[in-house]
Design an enzyme around this catalytic site. Structure first.
Site, mmCIF file in Angstrom:
data_model
loop_
_atom_site.group_PDB
_atom_site.id
_atom_site.type_symbol
_atom_site.label_atom_id
_atom_site.label_comp_id
_atom_site.label_asym_id
_atom_site.label_seq_id
_atom_site.Cartn_x
_atom_site.Cartn_y
_atom_site.Cartn_z
ATOM 1 N N LYS A 218 0.810 -1.213 0.000
ATOM 2 C CA LYS A 218 0.000 0.000 0.000
ATOM 3 C C LYS A 218 0.847 1.268 0.000
ATOM 4 O O LYS A 218 2.026 1.258 0.326
ATOM 5 C CB LYS A 218 -0.984 -0.030 1.173
ATOM 6 C CG LYS A 218 -2.088 -1.055 0.929
ATOM 7 C CD LYS A 218 -3.266 -0.899 1.835
ATOM 8 C CE LYS A 218 -4.410 -1.806 1.344
ATOM 9 N NZ LYS A 218 -5.561 -1.783 2.260
ATOM 10 N N ARG A 252 -3.879 -10.190 4.521
ATOM 11 C CA ARG A 252 -4.262 -10.168 3.102
ATOM 12 C C ARG A 252 -3.074 -9.622 2.319
ATOM 13 O O ARG A 252 -2.718 -8.446 2.442
ATOM 14 C CB ARG A 252 -5.504 -9.302 2.911
ATOM 15 C CG ARG A 252 -6.065 -9.308 1.499
ATOM 16 C CD ARG A 252 -7.345 -8.482 1.419
ATOM 17 N NE ARG A 252 -7.905 -8.480 0.081
ATOM 18 C CZ ARG A 252 -7.561 -7.630 -0.888
ATOM 19 N NH1 ARG A 252 -6.637 -6.687 -0.643
ATOM 20 N NH2 ARG A 252 -8.108 -7.708 -2.086
#
Length: 277
Positions: A218, A252
């Site tokens: 991210k 995840r």
């Protein structure tokens, strides 16, 4: 649903491998946007040790636009139908009740909803199934969520939202043992907000629902390291491992093997410490 019996979500940590069947995914540049390519990736992630596979047909990256119901079904359901025959739990990343229904019918055992079942009819569909549901926090919508995120106290506000959604889900017929929560790193949060959430992730353990952490590749990691999205493996593993130390039960991730290796080292050290006691 038999695959899920292998996993006791209060144990873990488990690694959830990401499969984006989308042409506009932020992390893989649309490399797995066809059924065949998605299935190839799934086989690789299984070989690398993924405990769960998460299939998504609609990008939720910052600035992304939605796709039609028909297009999301076309992308996701053929992949779910094939992978549900494998000996691994299948999660579907969607906020559309119709996709939830079709995915569960096709063999998905987890629904991963960035909108926390706020769409009309979503709670009812999950409640009448046996599927596990992940409730995520997001401030705003994907298209504009990163424009000006604001919180007075990000940890307490995210916790309050998730507790509210838990209460509504339970009152709607979804039992506690089928719930997972996700604080939504990167979904309507600045770098400061994300770091504050991660530092205090152990506060969410008090809610007595397994925590999913989605930190892989991210932009917060890019902001810290200066690396672009293709060079964030090490940062992703470091963040994931820190999340484990703070109580995360599901990670995840895009980089399954690297994450699994780190968890194995962590678990070996924890086991040794326990044996010493």
């Amino acid at each position: 649903m038999n695959q899920l019996q292998q996993l006791k979500l209060t144990d873990g940590p488990y690694v959830m491998g990401i499969i984006n069947v989308t042409p506009d995914s932020f992390s893989d540049h649309g490399l797995y946007a066809t059924t065949d390519k998605a299935l190839e990736l799934a086989e690789r992630l299984i070989q690398e040790g993924a405990d769960i596979l998460d299939i998504g047909g609609e990008s939720t990256r910052p600035g992304s636009l939605g796709v039609s119901l028909e297009e999301e079904l076309r992308r996701v359901i053929p992949v779910v139908e094939i992978l549900s025959q494998k000996n691994i739990p299948i999660s579907v990343d969607t906020s559309k009740p119709e996709v939830m229904q079709a995915a569960i019918s096709a063999g998905a055992s987890i629904i991963n909803d960035v909108n926390a079942l706020q769409a009309p009819g979503a709670i009812e569909i999950v409640a009448k199934s046996k599927a596990i549901i992940c409730l995520m926090h997001m401030q705003g919508k994907p298209r504009s969520m990163q424009e000006s995120p604001h919180y007075v106290d990000v940890v307490s506000e995210v916790k309050s939202f998730l507790q509210h959604r838990i209460d509504i889900a339970v009152s709607g017929g979804i039992p506690y043992h089928r719930l997972i929560i996700d604080p939504g790193f990167g979904f309507g949060k600045t770098l400061k907000h994300n770091l504050e959430l991660l530092r205090n992730l152990d506060q969410f353990v008090q809610m007595n629902v397994p925590i999913l952490a989605g930190l892989s590749r991210k932009s917060m990691l890019g902001a810290i390291t200066g690396n672009d999205v293709d060079n964030r493996v090490h940062a992703s593993v470091a963040a994931a491992l820190f999340a484990v130390t703070k109580g995360a039960k599901i990670l995840r991730v895009h980089d399954v093997k690297a994450t699994k290796d780190a968890i194995m080292v962590h678990n070996a050290l924890i086991t040794r410490n326990n044996e010493g006691n």
